[in-house]
Design an enzyme around this catalytic site. Structure first.
Site, PDB file in Angstrom:
ATOM      1  N   LYS A 253       7.286   9.904 -21.064  1.00  0.00           N
ATOM      2  CA  LYS A 253       7.395  10.255 -19.644  1.00  0.00           C
ATOM      3  C   LYS A 253       6.586  11.497 -19.257  1.00  0.00           C
ATOM      4  O   LYS A 253       6.093  11.595 -18.135  1.00  0.00           O
ATOM      5  CB  LYS A 253       8.856  10.465 -19.259  1.00  0.00           C
ATOM      6  CG  LYS A 253       9.675   9.188 -19.232  1.00  0.00           C
ATOM      7  CD  LYS A 253      11.082   9.466 -18.708  1.00  0.00           C
ATOM      8  CE  LYS A 253      11.854   8.181 -18.526  1.00  0.00           C
ATOM      9  NZ  LYS A 253      13.180   8.403 -17.900  1.00  0.00           N
TER      10      LYS A 253
ATOM     11  N   ASP B   9      13.642   7.099 -11.188  1.00  0.00           N
ATOM     12  CA  ASP B   9      14.975   7.607 -11.523  1.00  0.00           C
ATOM     13  C   ASP B   9      15.378   8.648 -10.481  1.00  0.00           C
ATOM     14  O   ASP B   9      16.505   8.638  -9.970  1.00  0.00           O
ATOM     15  CB  ASP B   9      14.983   8.246 -12.907  1.00  0.00           C
ATOM     16  CG  ASP B   9      14.841   7.234 -14.030  1.00  0.00           C
ATOM     17  OD1 ASP B   9      15.282   6.079 -13.839  1.00  0.00           O
ATOM     18  OD2 ASP B   9      14.306   7.594 -15.091  1.00  0.00           O
TER      19      ASP B   9
ATOM     20  N   SER C 115      19.733  17.357 -21.195  1.00  0.00           N
ATOM     21  CA  SER C 115      18.574  18.122 -20.707  1.00  0.00           C
ATOM     22  C   SER C 115      17.263  17.377 -20.941  1.00  0.00           C
ATOM     23  O   SER C 115      16.193  17.983 -20.918  1.00  0.00           O
ATOM     24  CB  SER C 115      18.516  19.497 -21.383  1.00  0.00           C
ATOM     25  OG  SER C 115      18.429  19.366 -22.804  1.00  0.00           O
ATOM     26  N   GLY C 116      17.329  16.048 -21.146  1.00  0.00           N
ATOM     27  CA  GLY C 116      16.123  15.246 -21.342  1.00  0.00           C
ATOM     28  C   GLY C 116      15.510  14.800 -20.034  1.00  0.00           C
ATOM     29  O   GLY C 116      15.809  15.346 -18.958  1.00  0.00           O
ATOM     30  N   GLY C 117      14.648  13.772 -20.108  1.00  0.00           N
ATOM     31  CA  GLY C 117      13.913  13.322 -18.928  1.00  0.00           C
ATOM     32  C   GLY C 117      14.805  12.830 -17.810  1.00  0.00           C
ATOM     33  O   GLY C 117      14.596  13.151 -16.640  1.00  0.00           O
ATOM     34  N   MET C 118      15.824  12.038 -18.145  1.00  0.00           N
ATOM     35  CA  MET C 118      16.726  11.536 -17.118  1.00  0.00           C
ATOM     36  C   MET C 118      17.555  12.668 -16.524  1.00  0.00           C
ATOM     37  O   MET C 118      17.814  12.704 -15.317  1.00  0.00           O
ATOM     38  CB  MET C 118      17.642  10.453 -17.698  1.00  0.00           C
ATOM     39  CG  MET C 118      18.541   9.792 -16.678  1.00  0.00           C
ATOM     40  SD  MET C 118      17.586   8.885 -15.419  1.00  0.00           S
ATOM     41  CE  MET C 118      18.921   8.187 -14.442  1.00  0.00           C
TER      42      MET C 118
END
Length: 277
Positions: free
Chosen positions: A71, A107, A131-134
């Site tokens: 991403k 998203d 704390s990731g992309g989503m």
């Protein structure tokens, strides 16, 4: 359009993921057939991201969904970013228009839409785990829609504080005895096939004290956390809802067509394996 009518004019859409799933493939192809569109959708994985992005451009592939771990890594290879992607530095959708690759984050768009459709007090204190992309998409969407009283709960002492600072929220490394009116799980807790599939993302007491519970885990749609919240009569937003809304946004970007609510519901049910082919 018949499933067997693929020909030289058929437009290809695809996804890139380290671990491709079936939801996008089933969802998009179901809608292509329902609307009689000359498109086909196929999931791929790759160890050569740069080569894959060049292939999208060179082969005229119309659209590409992007999942972890690509991403952020794909951004330098693209031509332009929509504000939805630029705001958080993360891409999940690429649209190819005559060789120009423009990227979005559907998203983020999905969370904005769901927040707008769900009556939630903007002053409500919330906890977001992950704390990731989503998590970046969710936190940024909440920030941009007036939610100010938030805490990012993440064990990662690099990405957790960075996300909290970027959005103007607090950071905590654990849940401890905290309470919040809205709980948002953006971790794999409760995910099918994972080691914590039967676990709650939050302690029972925290779910009891909350007013709204959001779980970004899409499979299963009824996670232990969502089930517990429903029993208590809480307002819930499921990962399946988020997944469906973002997929619809991708579909519209790729095709320019807007399916009906009935067509969306049928495609979502098929993609989740709730109906036969």
């Amino acid at each position: 359009m018949s499933k067997l009518s693929i020909n030289r004019t058929t437009k290809l859409c695809m996804s890139l993921s380290a671990r491709p799933g079936n939801f996008g493939t089933r969802f998009h192809n179901h809608l292509y057939e329902a609307l009689g569109l000359d498109y086909v959708y196929k999931a791929f994985s790759t160890r050569d991201l740069e080569g894959a992005i060049h292939g999208i451009r060179a082969l005229g592939i119309r659209g590409c969904a992007v999942s972890m771990p690509f991403k952020e890594a794909c951004i330098p290879m693209l031509d332009s970013l929509d504000p939805s992607a630029e705001a958080i530095g993360s891409v999940n959708t690429i649209v190819n228009t005559v060789g120009h690759l423009h990227a979005y984050n559907t998203d983020y768009i999905a969370i904005v839409r769901l927040v707008a459709e769900t009556p939630i007090d903007r002053d409500i204190p919330f906890l977001l785990t992950g704390s990731g992309g989503m998590a970046k998409a969710v936190a940024s969407a909440l920030r941009d829609n007036g939610f100010r009283n938030g805490t990012i709960v993440a064990r990662n002492k690099t990405t957790g504080p960075a996300l909290a600072e970027a959005c103007g929220y607090r950071w905590a490394s654990g849940l401890a005895d905290a309470e919040a009116g809205m709980l948002i799980n953006v971790t794999p807790v409760g995910m099918e096939g994972g080691p914590e599939v039967d676990d709650l993302a939050f302690p029972q007491a925290m779910i009891e004290a909350a007013r709204v519970v959001v779980d970004a885990v899409a499979l299963p749609s009824e996670t232990p956390t969502i089930k517990a919240a429903r029993v208590l009569g809480k307002r819930v937003v499921t990962g399946a809802e988020i997944q469906t809304v973002q997929a619809v946004e991708q579909f519209i970007l790729y095709t320019g067509q807007t399916p009906t609510e009935e067509q969306i519901a049928a495609a979502a049910a098929f993609a989740q394996g709730k109906t036969a082919a």
